[in-house]
Write a protein that holds these residues in place. Structure first.
Motif: not given
Length: 169
Positions: A1-8
């Motif tokens: 979830m955190f990685i998706d936030l960073l990426r999108q």
């Protein structure tokens, strides 16, 4: 979830751009100081690293000593050029947001090289901040050269594949 936030997330990309510019400025200043000074010599640093490889609790590990003794020391003149120009070019890439992932990767390589050689300084901080840029994929370069050219590049690359697929059918 955190990685998706960073990426999108587009709002996070603004924060990443600020972080990217800070890292870029840090690298540019480090590199330019060495280039403009014209007297950069890595041999003292390498000798210090080798000195830190001895004692009861050495700061430099044996496997890194092998690299320093067999690659870095004999080729110190090459490293005298690579280090300042590498720092400077990594900084330019990060400041402009151009080849952001590549620039931050090579910045991490240099940071880890300094850490492996027994120096701390700002390297742990730069490593931690660089990890956010690296994990964010293209989002860190959204407001930079990467953001301007990648959409066009992707459209041209995928348009070619689509045309070829239609011709084959």
């Amino acid at each position: 979830m955190f990685i998706d936030l960073l990426r999108q997330n587009k709002n996070v990309s603004i924060l990443l751009a600020v972080l990217r510019v800070y890292l870029g400025y840090t690298w540019v200043m480090a590199g330019w100081g060495k280039i403009a000074g014209g007297q950069f010599d890595a041999s003292g640093f390498l000798q210090g690293a080798l000195a830190n490889a001895t004692g009861e609790h050495p700061a430099v590990q044996g496997w890194w000593v092998v690299f320093l003794e067999n690659v870095a020391n004999p080729n110190v003149e090459i490293f005298n050029s690579l280090v300042p120009w590498g720092e400077f070019l990594v900084g330019i890439g990060l400041l402009m947001g151009c080849f952001t992932k590549t620039a931050v990767f090579f910045g991490l390589v240099m940071n880890f090289s300094y850490l492996f050689s027994g120096t701390t300084s700002t390297n742990p901080q730069l490593v931690l901040l660089s990890m956010f840029i690296l994990v964010s994929a293209m989002n860190a370069g959204r407001y930079g050269v990467d953001g301007m050219i990648m959409l066009t590049l992707k459209e041209k690359l995928f348009a070619t594949k689509t045309i070829k697929g239609k011709e084959a059918a």
